[in-house]
Design a protein around this motif. Structure first.
Motif, PDB file in Angstrom:
ATOM      1  N   PHE A  86     -44.764  24.832  86.563  1.00 24.51           N
ATOM      2  CA  PHE A  86     -43.323  24.582  86.421  1.00 24.51           C
ATOM      3  C   PHE A  86     -43.099  23.087  86.372  1.00 24.51           C
ATOM      4  N   ASP A  87     -42.799  22.560  85.204  1.00 24.80           N
ATOM      5  CA  ASP A  87     -42.525  21.123  85.153  1.00 24.80           C
ATOM      6  C   ASP A  87     -41.064  20.916  85.558  1.00 24.80           C
ATOM      7  N   GLU A  88     -40.778  19.731  86.080  1.00 30.41           N
ATOM      8  CA  GLU A  88     -39.416  19.371  86.486  1.00 30.41           C
ATOM      9  C   GLU A  88     -38.785  20.441  87.376  1.00 30.41           C
ATOM     10  N   ILE A  89     -39.460  20.803  88.460  1.00 25.78           N
ATOM     11  CA  ILE A  89     -38.909  21.886  89.290  1.00 25.78           C
ATOM     12  C   ILE A  89     -37.587  21.521  89.946  1.00 25.78           C
TER      13      ILE A  89
ATOM     14  N   LYS B 165     -47.822  12.535  85.676  1.00 22.91           N
ATOM     15  CA  LYS B 165     -47.767  13.924  86.120  1.00 22.91           C
ATOM     16  C   LYS B 165     -48.116  14.895  85.014  1.00 22.91           C
ATOM     17  N   SER B 166     -47.450  14.719  83.866  1.00 22.95           N
ATOM     18  CA  SER B 166     -47.652  15.697  82.803  1.00 22.95           C
ATOM     19  C   SER B 166     -49.082  15.640  82.279  1.00 22.95           C
ATOM     20  N   VAL B 167     -49.629  14.436  82.170  1.00 25.51           N
ATOM     21  CA  VAL B 167     -51.019  14.331  81.715  1.00 25.51           C
ATOM     22  C   VAL B 167     -51.934  15.046  82.707  1.00 25.51           C
TER      23      VAL B 167
ATOM     24  N   SER C  10     -39.687  20.095  76.797  1.00 25.60           N
ATOM     25  CA  SER C  10     -40.502  20.196  75.566  1.00 25.60           C
ATOM     26  C   SER C  10     -41.701  19.258  75.578  1.00 25.60           C
ATOM     27  N   GLU C  11     -42.347  19.176  76.713  1.00 21.20           N
ATOM     28  CA  GLU C  11     -43.494  18.280  76.791  1.00 21.20           C
ATOM     29  C   GLU C  11     -44.811  18.980  76.459  1.00 21.20           C
ATOM     30  N   TYR C  12     -44.769  20.289  76.437  1.00 20.86           N
ATOM     31  CA  TYR C  12     -46.032  21.030  76.312  1.00 20.86           C
ATOM     32  C   TYR C  12     -46.168  21.756  74.986  1.00 20.86           C
TER      33      TYR C  12
END
Ligand SMILES: Nc1ncnc2c1ncn2[C@@H]1O[C@H](COP(=O)(O)OP(=O)(O)O)[C@@H](O)[C@H]1O
Ligand SMILES: [Mg+2]
Length: 782
Positions: A655-658, A456-458, A483-485
């Motif tokens: 929005f990550d991890e909504i 997902k994050s990629v 803190s992935e970005y």
């Protein structure tokens, strides 16, 4: 001796030269009389035809039930044709022009991030030029009607086209039908008679269509035709089994040769037919014997008798039932395949390949020996079969026989100005999507769903990079709870906003959106009331408030905005403290840690620079009990930003991890409202979660998903697959095939406004791109 030539106009001279070059026979080979501006072709004195280009319909990635709907719709469409009409399905496998890719590539900007532009372009080029992609399939329905006059033909063909489309519409199958103009028809025929020659501005008043499409060189042989440089051969299906496999067309086009497949179907008059069945039954016995004898002679199994013989061979009653109960009609049909090659030996090789594919399906193709000219015209886009002199080429076909030869495979998601999202797993074609294109997506909102580690994050980093590269003016705001970005943000010049206790960073909770910039329908929003609600739910979460306390908060909030132009929570606290009630005093004490005490991140004037085009709100290090309302404050700030940027630039929100916003009813509603609201201000929200089940527990979550037309699904866990199937309308089989627990990272399904395509987008690990997108390590882990 030398006669002085009469001087011709340039155009006339060109035409004369052409005609001279043509000779009589090449023109004569084409068996139609005329073609007009509107695309109506007069084949002979009694027949007129029109060509309709058929759009593709998703078939291979839609699941069994929906597939049946396509076949049934197609069958019903074919059944709308009466005995005075004739149907031709034309499938053209053509080489894709080089320049198709050129338009999709990103131009270099002369900046350091060109390194990513180049790498993404290279990925696109590599996928485009892989063997699968050199060809594309185009499909056409050609309807012919028996009429004496062009005007009458025009009317009956328009009616027929509408009737043909109706069953698809009723079945919810998104088929498009585009009637070809005269010029488009000329160019379509020229693809076969004069490859590479495209005509524009054809003047049908003064130019004869036959002149325009006649090949400059044509030589007939009994087993091939040489057209200009190309050696062409038409094959026809001599035998096929009663039940034709449905992937014949697909397997033929998969050979990756230029090829034209034509299926002709001429409906029988059903009333006459019923009457004749008895007689046919008698003849059939003889016919069957004859065919079997022929087969034995040709070394073909006796199973391969025509569909009709088999049908009738069972019982006359069964056939009657087929017709009345199952709505099947009977057609007389021909299936031809035209291939061409640079020379005879290549032609022989391709012929063998076609025969091979046929044989694997029980279909025996044979060269239309001695009938190449008729077969050529039959395969062309005229709308008539000229092979009737050879009864061998005809087969009776039921509606089902024809409908199973559906030309549909898979739709593409290819927006001409879209960004590269990877490759279609079925067709191998590039996927390009423009989330801002209102024709594709009524709303640009998107969701990326997948289990942990599915990519997902990629995928999201890849999208935000594309956004940065392709929309240099647009803003990007990321809410990053894990803190992935941070790393990608650092590399791409983002302003990273560390929202945590103990920093000197402040976001003012009391900030209000600029009311003057609100849209008409939002002007009546009570922004102060909303703030009051925010404060109430916030404090309720940490302190559990009584109704009286909630009342005080409401009063204090309103008072604060009355007394201060740009208040902060410190001001709010002062107003609260100034109230005489005991309950107010108590409340002032218990809220103080969050207003003037240690948890004061949201208590002062905003001192963060929010002007950067690329912002990342990082909340990883915030105290756990602050997180739920931190999110609400951040969302409120984001809304403010979106309102400020509307009509100037688009704001992309990731929005990550909504799922963190779906803790309870209040937070779920808050988030769903924001989601719906920002859209109106031209923002493009994308939510990412590994926990769709959790979100769907809330009405807010269900609203949110039903308002989201762009979805990217990656590998899923079983409970989520269930939700996707039951609540989000995804087909079980498709989910099973493409996003099951074994799906590879970075592969899955993309759904754009109901159109679904399985994608893969592996980022090669030796690239700078990979380095950038893989920077998911939390560099300052606690
Ligand atoms: N498209 C891709 N191409 C190559 N590797 C990928 C791709 N997507 C994911 N990966 C690999 O899988 C890992 C996990 O992906 P990530 O996006 O962090 O998963 P998620 O956010 O769903 O938990 C990445 O660190 C990367 O190594
Ligand atoms: Mg992730």
């Amino acid at each position: 001796m030398f006669k002085k030539k009469k001087k011709l106009s340039v155009a006339a001279q060109r035409k004369a030269d052409r005609l001279a070059r043509l000779g009589y026979s090449t023109q004569d080979t084409l068996k139609f009389q005329d073609l007009n501006d509107e695309g109506l072709m007069k084949i002979d004195d009694d027949h007129y035809s029109r060509v309709y280009e058929l759009g593709d319909v998703p078939f291979e990635a839609i699941g069994a039930e929906a597939q049946q709907e396509v076949i049934v719709s197609y069958g019903e469409a074919i059944n709308t044709l009466d005995a005075k009409s004739h149907y031709q399905l034309l499938v053209v496998n053509e080489r894709v022009g080089e320049n198709a890719i050129e338009n999709l590539l990103m131009p270099m900007a002369g900046t350091p991030d060109d390194v990513y532009r180049k790498e993404i372009n290279d990925l696109m080029k590599a996928r485009f030029s892989s063997e699968d992609n050199e060809f594309q399939v185009k499909r056409y329905a050609i309807i012919t009607t028996e009429q004496k006059r062009a005007s009458a033909a025009e009317i009956s063909l328009s009616k027929a086209a509408l009737a043909f489309q109706e069953p698809f519409r009723k079945g919810g199958v998104p088929l498009t039908l585009h009637g070809l103009s005269g010029e488009e028809r000329v160019n379509l025929i020229n693809q076969f008679t004069n490859p590479g020659m495209t005509m524009s501005k054809v003047d049908f008043q003064h130019q004869n269509a036959k002149d325009l499409v006649a090949p400059s060189f044509l030589e007939l042989d009994n087993n091939q035709i040489q057209i200009n440089q190309a050696h062409t051969r038409v094959l026809y299906a001599k035998y096929y089994p009663k039940v034709l496999e449905d992937d014949l067309i697909k397997n033929l086009t998969a050979l990756n040769h230029e090829m034209v497949i034509s299926l002709h179907a001429q409906p029988y008059n059903m009333r006459d037919l019923q009457k004749k069945i008895q007689t046919i039954s008698q003849f059939n016995k003889i016919d069957r014997r004859r065919q079997q004898k022929d087969n034995a002679k040709d070394g073909v199994s006796s199973d391969f008798v025509s569909g009709l013989s088999e049908d009738i061979g069972q019982t006359t009653d069964a056939l009657k039932e087929d017709f009345s109960k199952y709505g099947q009609k009977l057609f007389t049909g021909t299936l031809t395949v035209m291939v061409s090659a640079k020379n005879k030996s290549e032609l022989r090789a391709i012929t063998d390949e076609v025969k091979g594919v046929g044989e694997a399906e029980g279909v025996f193709f044979e060269s239309a020996y001695n009938y190449q000219e008729e077969a050529f015209n039959t395969t062309l886009t005229l709308g008539w079969s000229f092979l009737n002199e050879d009864p061998d080429t005809y087969r009776d076909m039921t509606t089902l026989n024809i409908a199973t030869q559906r030309p549909f495979t898979s739709v593409e998601l290819q927006n001409p100005h879209g960004e590269f999202f990877g490759q279609n797993q079925i067709t191998g074609n590039v996927i390009t999507i423009d989330r801002k294109d209102k024709q594709d997506l009524l709303t640009p909102s998107g969701l990326v769903l997948g289990s942990s580690g599915s990519g997902k994050s990629v995928a999201v980093k890849y999208q935000l990079l594309n956004t940065l590269l392709n929309h240099p003016k647009d803003r990007i705001i990321i809410v990053d709870p894990e803190s992935e970005y941070i790393e990608i943000g650092r590399q791409l010049g983002a302003q990273i906003l560390d929202i945590s206790t103990g920093t000197n960073n402040h976001l003012n909770l009391m900030d209000l959106a600029d009311r003057t910039k609100l849209r008409e329908e939002d002007k009546k929003l009570d922004l102060i009331k909303e703030k009051s609600n925010l404060l109430t739910t916030m404090f309720d979460k940490v302190l559990t408030l009584s109704d009286a306390q909630k009342g005080v908060i409401d009063l204090v909030t309103h008072d604060t905005y009355e007394q201060y132009e740009k208040p902060t929570l410190v001001n709010w606290q002062a107003v609260l403290k100034s109230r005489p009630e005991k309950i107010a005093q108590e409340l002032a004490l218990s809220t103080s840690p969050y207003t003037v005490g240690s948890q004061d991140v949201f208590s002062y004037e905003t001192n963060l620079d929010l002007s950067n085009r690329f912002l990342i709100f990082n909340t990883k290090h915030l105290d756990e009990n602050m997180k739920p309302f931190a999110m609400q404050v951040i969302l409120d700030q984001i809304w403010k930003q979106v309102v400020a940027s509307q009509n100037i630039v688009s704001t992309w929100l990731f929005f990550d991890e909504i799922q963190v916003n779906f803790q309870d009813q209040d937070s779920a509603n808050w988030f769903a409202n924001l989601w719906a609201r920002v859209r109106k201000y031209g923002a493009i929200p994308t939510g990412i979660t590994q926990n769709i089940s959790n979100i769907m527990q809330f009405q807010g979550g269900r609203n949110l998903t039903s308002n989201t037309e762009f979805m990217m699904l990656l590998r899923q866990k079983a409970p989520d697959l269930k939700i996707l199937k039951e609540e989000l309308g995804f087909d079980e089989n498709v989910l099973d095939q493409f996003v099951n627990e074994r799906a590879e990272v970075g592969t899955g399904l993309i759904r754009v406004n109901g159109i679904m395509v399985p994608f893969k987008n592996p980022i090669p690990d030796h690239t700078r791109l990979y380095e950038l997108l893989n920077t998911d390590v939390d560099t300052d882990k606690e």
